[in-house]
Structures are given as structure tokens and as C-alpha cells.
Design an enzyme around this catalytic site. Structure first.
Site: not given
Length: 269
Positions: A9-10, A72, A151, A183, A185
Site C-alpha cells: 500500500d501507499s 491501494c 497517516e 481508499c 485508508h
């Protein structure tokens, strides 16, 4: 040697997929790479995201994974086919699993999609949903302020609520009954998103569906791990290891408390 499932993932978003894979396939060894030094991927050009994804796959392939999961949405949208053409093991993304779940969920035929700028720009979810149901109405919205909150580990705060409320305001007047969290996240913010959107909107995350797809593919290939050996998971990040480890332990909780884990910060790119 037990061959792992590689998940990338990013940043920390792919941990939502990790959690579901661990729950559904507890015997499987996982290697996870979060590109926290270069997150977010959403605003970046497609060519750059593809290059980053290739670099991570080139690094992870040394561990001889039996499958790669691109957890991602942005990387799935722009790099999935490229990676599939470069390796001989199965590679799955998170967009079609999420689209299938949303298509099964909606009663009105109006589905919202929120994601990064790159994912929304690609039109990947709209293409997947239209492929499943040509008459479906898709309303897409980029929410670029969400990934930085996650993040930073800022999941529940007044700032988070106001950011989510302001970002989702354009969707409040639409007649959607299903909203795809496009996403990986975004499930970290699911409580706030649910509060803003209200109880009449069903939130869809691709993590559970992706884990089921992983299980199905491995079972079909007779590659599911046998025996009762406890897997030793490996977690890699390219940025701040302290924040990465804290968020990982917080999100996965008791699922990794008693498991042996290797933490590493490799150099790539």
C-alpha cells in the site's frame, strides 16, 4: 519455507486488508509494505505511481510470495495490469471486490464512491460498477484530505470530524444508499464517515471482499497453508517506523499481540 502473501500500500491503509486476511486465513504468513515515505499516491501522476508500485514488487519478490495484493486503490487503478504482466504469481487489487460488494448492496441503484484524486480521476470504480450493472448511477468524489489524517494517526478528533463533514457535503443532497470507501485508508475513519452520512447510507469497504478473493484463488490453486504452525509476519515501511508500528499495533490489536513479527525499514527507489 512457508510462502507468504505479499500485501502493499501507499502507507498504512492496506492494514485494513491485512486485518481481514489475518481473520479469514490465520495460518497464512503475511509480508506487508507501506510506502509511508512517499504517501499519498493520490495526487501523483499515474506513471509515478506505477513506478513506485514496481519498485515495491521488485523488493517483495525476493521473499518468494505466492500471491501479491495491491491494497491501494490508486495503485490498483493505474498499475494492476502492469504488475500482473510482470510476475507469474496471482496479483489482485481492491477495486473489483469493492465494486461487487456495492453492487450487491444497493437497492436504489445509486452508488457513491469516495477516493483519492488519482482513483477518482481514473474512473476505475465507475468502470467496474458499470461492468457489473450497466444501469447503475455512480457519483464520485475525491477526498484528498483524508489520507494525511490517517497517516498521522488522527482518526477521531474535532479536526477529523470537520474535515470529513466538509469533504462529504457535496454527497448529502444525492439519493445514494451505498457509499464505497474507495481508499483503504478510509476505514480508519469509518465511524466519522458513518456519522456524517447517516444510517440510511451503507458503507462498503473492499477489505473483506478482497480477503475472500485471496482465499478463493489460493484454494483453487491448492496453495492454502496447511498445518498449525504460527506464521511469522513481516512488516516493512519506507518512512517513520515509530508512527507506522504504533498505527499497525493499534489497528491490528489482539490479532498480532501474541504473534512473532519482524519490523524493517528497507531502502527502495
Amino acid at each position: 519455507m512457508q510462502q507468504p502473501i505479499a500485501i502493499l500500500d501507499s502507507g498504512v491503509g492496506g492494514l485494513t486488508v491485512v486485518k481481514e486476511v489475518m481473520r479469514q486465513l490465520p495460518r497464512e504468513k503475511i509480508i506487508y509494505f507501506g510506502d509511508t515515505a512517499r504517501t499519498p499516491y493520490g495526487p501523483r501522476p499515474a506513471e509515478e505511481v506505477t513506478r513506485f508500485t514496481r519498485e515495491i514488487v521488485d523488493y517483495l519478490i525476493q521473499y518468494r510470495p505466492k500471491m501479491i495484493v495491491i491494497a491501494c486503490n490508486t495503485a490498483t487503478a493505474v498499475a494492476l495490469e502492469d504488475i500482473q504482466s510482470r510476475v507469474i504469481i496471482p496479483v489482485v487489487g481492491v477495486i473489483y471486490p469493492g465494486a461487487r460488494a456495492a453492487n450487491s448492496s444497493t437497492q436504489t441503484g445509486v452508488v457513491g464512491v469516495i477516493g483519492t484524486e488519482g482513483t477518482i480521476r481514473s474512473g476505475a470504480y465507475e468502470h467496474a460498477l458499470k461492468h457489473l450493472s450497466p444501469t447503475i448511477d455512480v457519483i464520485s468524489l475525491a477526498c484528498p484530505r483524508f489520507v494525511p489524517l490517517v497517516e498521522q494517526g488522527n482518526f477521531r478528533s474535532e479536526e477529523t470530524f470537520e474535515t470529513v463533514r466538509a469533504s462529504l457535503q457535496p454527497l448529502k443532497s444525492d439519493k445514494l444508499d451505498t457509499l464505497i470507501l474507495g481508499c483503504t485508508h478510509y476505514p480508519f475513519l469509518v465511524e466519522t464517515i458513518a456519522e456524517v452520512m447517516g444510517k440510511d447510507v451503507n458503507l462498503i469497504s473492499s477489505d473483506g471482499e478482497t480477503a475472500r478473493e485471496v482465499s478463493t484463488i489460493l484454494q483453487d490453486r491448492n496453495r492454502l497453508q496447511q498445518g498449525e504452525a504460527v506464521p511469522v509476519h513481516q512488516f516493512f515501511c519506507s518512512g517513520d517506523p515509530v508512527m507506522f508500528k504504533r498505527i499497525t499495533q493499534q489497528w491490528l490489536g489482539e490479532q498480532i499481540e501474541l504473534m512473532p513479527i519482524v519490523w524493517q525499514v528497507p531502502k527502495i527507489g
